[in-house]
Write a protein that holds these residues in place. Structure first.
Motif, short mmCIF file in Angstrom:
data_model
loop_
_atom_site.label_atom_id
_atom_site.label_comp_id
_atom_site.label_asym_id
_atom_site.label_seq_id
_atom_site.Cartn_x
_atom_site.Cartn_y
_atom_site.Cartn_z
N GLY A 170 2.78 -5.50 -1.53
CA GLY A 170 3.11 -4.46 -0.61
C GLY A 170 2.79 -5.41 0.76
O GLY A 170 2.21 -6.15 0.82
N LEU A 171 3.30 -4.71 1.90
CA LEU A 171 3.07 -5.32 3.13
C LEU A 171 2.63 -4.28 4.22
O LEU A 171 3.59 -3.55 4.80
CB LEU A 171 4.49 -6.07 3.58
N PRO A 172 1.42 -4.21 4.13
CA PRO A 172 0.74 -3.01 5.09
C PRO A 172 1.13 -3.16 6.54
O PRO A 172 1.04 -4.49 7.20
CB PRO A 172 -0.77 -3.27 4.71
N ARG A 173 1.49 -2.18 7.25
CA ARG A 173 1.79 -2.02 8.52
C ARG A 173 0.67 -1.54 9.38
O ARG A 173 0.65 -1.91 10.72
CB ARG A 173 3.10 -1.15 8.96
N THR A 174 -0.22 -1.11 8.83
CA THR A 174 -1.31 -0.46 9.64
C THR A 174 -2.59 -0.70 8.70
O THR A 174 -2.87 -1.02 7.91
CB THR A 174 -1.34 1.12 9.66
N ARG A 175 -3.78 -0.53 9.69
CA ARG A 175 -5.23 -0.73 9.04
C ARG A 175 -5.39 0.29 7.86
O ARG A 175 -5.88 -0.07 6.89
CB ARG A 175 -6.02 -0.76 10.09
N LYS A 176 -5.16 1.50 8.02
CA LYS A 176 -5.19 2.54 6.81
C LYS A 176 -4.54 1.82 5.75
O LYS A 176 -5.08 1.99 4.64
CB LYS A 176 -4.57 3.69 7.69
N ALA A 177 -3.01 1.58 6.03
CA ALA A 177 -2.26 1.12 4.74
C ALA A 177 -3.08 -0.09 4.02
O ALA A 177 -3.01 -0.36 3.00
CB ALA A 177 -0.90 0.89 5.25
N LEU A 178 -3.54 -1.01 4.97
CA LEU A 178 -4.42 -2.34 4.54
C LEU A 178 -5.34 -1.69 3.65
O LEU A 178 -5.61 -2.36 2.47
CB LEU A 178 -4.63 -3.13 5.77
#
Length: 218
Positions: free
Chosen positions: A26-34
């Motif tokens: 995955g490639l998280p775009r936001t801190r929440k996604a991270l």
């Protein structure tokens, strides 16, 4: 080898955490996604990225055991290390054959292995650094798109370039990360490792380049 003590500042830690998610696909775009990609609560991620001190270079507050687990997840495999050692041994053997003029010159010339090669070290905008080499003058003889702080060195041939590249990877080994599905997947590291000038590494190799039969003396 680079003995510079690693300081995992929040900025470097965040690059590492994103690299873990990239490695997992995955490639998280936001801190929440991270946080989701890491399998932790957003508040846990915020706590990890908090500084342990008030100065800018203070380390991140991630527990050491968790940091070590993440580093192990991204560390080059035994197969990666074995492959690099074999590449280094083969490069030294090739240089020994060159010196003794016992080489398939026509075949090596056809593949441009005896032409000057450039070794690159460059940083990407994602906080990762990369080392690679290519023959001077090819279509690949330029930095990657978005590369920063590019350093390069021209060697006499492919085999010398291979040895310089391996020397770089050994120098920055504590910071290396292995990201599946990327070019040079095990040849990247978290930007921030102290790497001596490529010219210095090249000069240190010169005794073995003059006498390739010495190989990996220990």
């Amino acid at each position: 080898m680079n003995t510079h003590r690693q300081v995992w500042t929040p900025e470097r830690l965040e690059v590492l955490l994103k690299a873990v998610c990239m490695h997992r696909g995955g490639l998280p775009r936001t801190r929440k996604a991270l946080a989701e990609g890491l399998g932790v609560h957003p508040s846990t991620l915020r706590r990890w990225l908090h500084r342990k001190g008030s100065w800018r270079g203070a380390p991140a507050a991630i527990p050491p055991a968790r940091l070590e687990a993440l580093l192990r997840e991204l560390a080059p495999t035994a197969q990666d290390v074995e492959r690099e050692e074999l590449q280094g041994a083969n490069a030294l053997a090739a240089l020994a054959r060159l010196k003794a003029r016992r080489v398939p010159f026509d075949a090596w010339r056809e593949q441009d292995w005896l032409s000057p090669h450039r070794v690159w070290v460059e940083e990407s905008i994602r906080g990762l650094s990369l080392v690679r080499f290519t023959r001077v003058g090819t279509r690949r003889d330029h930095p990657e798109p978005g590369a920063q702080n590019v350093r390069s060195l021209v060697t006499a041939n492919r085999f010398e370039a291979q040895l310089v590249k391996i020397a770089v990877l050994r120098e920055i080994s504590p910071w290396r990360v292995r990201i599946a599905g990327t070019s040079g997947g095990s040849e990247r590291w978290i930007t921030g490792a102290r790497l001596r000038p490529l010219e210095v590494l090249y000069d240190e190799l010169r005794p073995s380049l003059r006498d390739p039969g010495r190989g990996e003396e220990r």
